[in-house]
Design an enzyme around this catalytic site. Structure first.
Site, PDB file in Angstrom:
ATOM      1  N   GLU A  43      37.820  48.057  39.205  1.00  0.00           N
ATOM      2  CA  GLU A  43      38.528  46.991  38.485  1.00  0.00           C
ATOM      3  C   GLU A  43      39.737  46.504  39.282  1.00  0.00           C
ATOM      4  OE1 GLU A  43      37.305  45.414  36.078  1.00  0.00           O
ATOM      5  OE2 GLU A  43      35.699  46.794  35.533  1.00  0.00           O
TER       6      GLU A  43
ATOM      7  N   GLU B 195      33.879  39.067  38.597  1.00  0.00           N
ATOM      8  CA  GLU B 195      32.653  39.825  38.910  1.00  0.00           C
ATOM      9  C   GLU B 195      32.406  39.841  40.416  1.00  0.00           C
ATOM     10  OE1 GLU B 195      31.429  41.708  36.708  1.00  0.00           O
ATOM     11  OE2 GLU B 195      32.451  40.797  34.990  1.00  0.00           O
TER      12      GLU B 195
END
Lengths: 498, 498
Positions: B292, B263
């Site tokens: 990502e 994250e």
């Protein structure tokens, strides 16, 4: 009644509360967990939302529709809800949008700056914000229409029906009866010594004791979230979602405990208001003195009660065996109820508390009656503490920087704390005639008290005025004598004064 | 260029982002700390705000102004920002407002229900929400205009430039090269045993180790807040305020550690994007595969790196002396990089990870090409796990309920994880040619890597396409070979395969 009009009003209510909800959540986030570097952006967003909210809420077509609905409606409750809304709209719609938005933006900026100023004990940092807010508040007042003085108007905003004359009368009585008693106590030998409550109390253990409080007061995680912030406060998200904050001091465990109980008094009021009022002015516009009557009732009449501590003091001792091994329950209660002039309002004892409020009230009166040198507010603050309480702050964070209220332009809010305390004494007088509070608390049955408060006070929200609630709950009009008598009796007894 | 038009656009941008900010904050609050009983009201408020946002954003006069500004503007960056905005507006403005709002409301309700369903391992609770979202997503698609299939459109939403054909080609290559290797490993004797990483690891110590991670990755509380939620996620509040969440499992400490690092990869991207883009589509529309690529780069190329753990493993051992006393650094690294077919995507090793994505990709393709029996999604999910990974979920919370994405109608998101992983391998290939990553990390100097990422990737936001960024950072177009080679080499080496 025109069904379309009613339908319009439901949509209007819903959209207005969506904006309010959004601003509530952002405020809470900023005051609790938000990273500091995001504050500027968040404040901008708040101001934009406030602007959108303003445009929508004060749209003249909308107001005209609402007035028409009010004229047509025969539903008493709906008329009350609309009347409370129009009361506000009729003033706020007099403002140019940019003035309104600039004021909201100044508030957001000031609030975050105050946090820093307080943390750094730096009044110079906060002072320009404070003076700007006072200037802007006066500018706003110049747009409004009202009878009486500016300060009368502000007082009425925080508790409908109150004004300077009524508060003057109230505070005169408080001053006349309590100041001599405080002086009498100060002259006594062998004063109660509470230094054992100011040893080091590790904060993780204090947090564990908060769990004990949650248990004891039925604070449920399903509808009440508790966290920390610079200054304790309560946020009302919805009928089933309230947030309370506290803060922990290593050398004063009672501070967090009483703050938690105080804020839960507000939270419980919100949670026990008739759910049918959710999202309406009947849930929102209860008034701050009424609200403080419930927070102060819990803080003082529950949080300093012998029965309550019969249950909970052993648990506190378990967490701090070293610190509390020589403090019996009775000795703890005496220390907890000590009357001792001090500098911090929210840590003040019950007897000197109203003088903390009186000081703020007198300063606010002078500010809004233009009778004060704003450059010297910090010194005047200190002077008044010396005059009324015989103590003088040596630091800003224990002086003018201690409270969050002025940083949010909440001028006129403070007096409602003292009035609320007086309400709470009158409510408590009736409550204890009907319920053996000490015994009930000793049995860990706070629910019985919560039920009484719901039945007699909370459920009504703003559907009844404070005068009506006092009358129906206690059988008589507001009478400050209950408050004075309660304090005089309690402290004469504690200090063995005839 | 018309200055009034530019002024209009600035106001428009600001108001749109105020609504987005409000919804962001409410979402984050609901997903982290909000009391459960407030969810219904909060969802209503979200839907109302979404409606106000929709009305404002898609106002035809506004869109006409924006189109006019686009036509007049000669500023390349402004044209990019507007093009990204119009791309979205031209679709969304085709929707009736009530359809849009109903979809948003269905999403909010579904998200909160999924949390409960996952906690209770109860797919029946969530199933009607999932089927409703699929139905509503298809309904939405019927309003839009696009070339290719529905699923092509969804894939392009999550990463501009992608479609089914490109993903098919990518996954075919992944499948062809990795499945045989996975099978080869499965047949080996003396597999690496990671059971020592699944002993009991007390959660308060895991939280202490999160502080070590913050230190090691320069996670600063001034601009990044970290908390817990059911499923880890990142929220971007503004250029200087990001929020990341993780969650702790008592029997799998690496889960919280790798989730936090993952994250923070997203967060760092947001924090390092050119601050001038704040509040514009150039900061917002980066694309999920690009995002990502950065979360996966941190998770895998940093969070599983030997240099990183040379620094940090001794600190983990200090926290868990009993559990880790017999695990050397090298043995820890082998266990951390084990390849072992498993059920939970976010806890999967690097080698089997893309198969977790492939399974979701194939299911989504079938869903949006109407080739599947929606009543049996849970069984089909399990069947695919058995087919590709040889393991079959026995519980819903380790099967179809494990991820939050479908509960938010994020159909088309999953494939970007695998594509992002492939991007990250290509980026990493160049990064390690220019910087000795292992050495830098062993010196606790993550800043050098963060700077490289900022310089070569993060700063651009969406001002460059993913093709342009790959080209400028690595010197060539996207080439999945880097990903395949990296995995094959790493795992052949680890498992001693020729």
């Amino acid at each position: 009644m025109d069904e379309n009009l009613l339908q319009f009003y439901k949509t209007y209510q819903a959209n207005v509360r969506a904006y309010q909800f959004a601003m509530n959540v952002i405020y809470f986030d900023q005051a609790t967990i938000a990273p500091k570097q995001g504050a500027t952006y968040a404040n901008e967003m708040m101001a934009l939302l406030a602007g959108e909210h303003f445009s929508y809420a004060t749209n003249p077509d909308h107001i005209a529709n609402i007035e028409q609905l009010y004229a047509q409606s025969e539903d008493e409750l709906l008329k009350k809800e609309i009347a409370l809304r129009l009361r506000e709209l009729h003033q706020i719609s007099l403002l140019p949008k940019d003035v309104y938005v600039a004021f909201q933006k100044a508030i957001s900026n000031s609030e975050r700056c105050w946090e820093q100023a307080k943390a750094e004990n730096n009044y110079e940092l906060f002072k320009p914000h404070l003076l700007e807010l006072i200037k802007k508040q006066k500018e706003l007042l110049s747009y409004f229409t009202f009878e009486g003085s500016s300060y009368d108007y502000l007082l009425d905003q925080y508790q409908i029906g109150m004004n300077q004359e009524k508060y003057d009368r109230f505070f005169d009585e408080v001053k006349a009866k309590l100041v001599p008693l405080i002086q009498q106590i100060a002259k006594k030998q062998n004063l109660i010594d509470d230094s054992l409550l100011h040893q080091t109390f590790a904060i993780d253990k204090q947090q564990q004791f908060t769990e004990v409080l949650k248990d004891s007061l039925d604070i449920k995680k399903e509808n009440c979230y508790l966290t920390t912030s610079v200054h304790p406060f309560t946020s009302f998200f919805s009928a089933n979602d309230v947030r309370i904050t506290t803060r922990y001091h290593e050398h004063n465990p009672m501070s967090a405990i009483l703050a938690t109980i105080h804020e839960y008094g507000h939270a419980l009021y919100g949670l026990q208001t008739d759910k049918a009022y959710e999202g309406t002015t009947l849930a929102d516009n209860i008034g701050f003195a009424m609200h403080e009557s419930q927070s102060r009732l819990l803080e003082n009449h529950i949080g300093r009660n012998k029965g309550f501590w019969q249950q909970n003091y052993p648990k506190l001792q378990d967490l701090y065996p070293e610190q509390l091994k020589d403090v019996t329950l009775d000795s703890f209660l005496a220390k907890l109820n000590i009357a001792k002039p001090s500098l911090i309002r929210i840590e003040a004892d019950e007897l000197t508390y109203p003088l903390h409020i009186l000081i703020r009230y007198e300063l606010e009166k002078q500010i809004f009656n233009d009778e004060i040198d704003l450059e010297n507010l910090d010194v005047l603050w200190a002077d008044k503490y010396e005059e009324y309480l015989g103590v003088r702050p040596q630091r800003f964070d224990e002086g003018i920087l201690q409270d969050m209220h002025w940083s949010a332009a909440a001028f006129g809010y403070f007096p409602s704390y003292a009035l609320g305390s007086a309400f709470s004494a009158q409510f408590y007088n009736t409550l204890q005639q009907q319920i053996d509070v000490e015994k009930v608390l000793a049995n860990n049955d706070f629910a019985t008290i919560a039920d009484w408060l719901k039945e007699n006070i909370h459920q009504y929200g703003a559907a009844k005025t404070f005068e009506e609630i006092l009358e129906s709950a206690t059988g008589e009009q507001f009478n400050p004598t209950y408050y004075i008598h309660y304090l005089v009796k309690k402290y004469k007894n504690l200090y063995d004064i005839q």
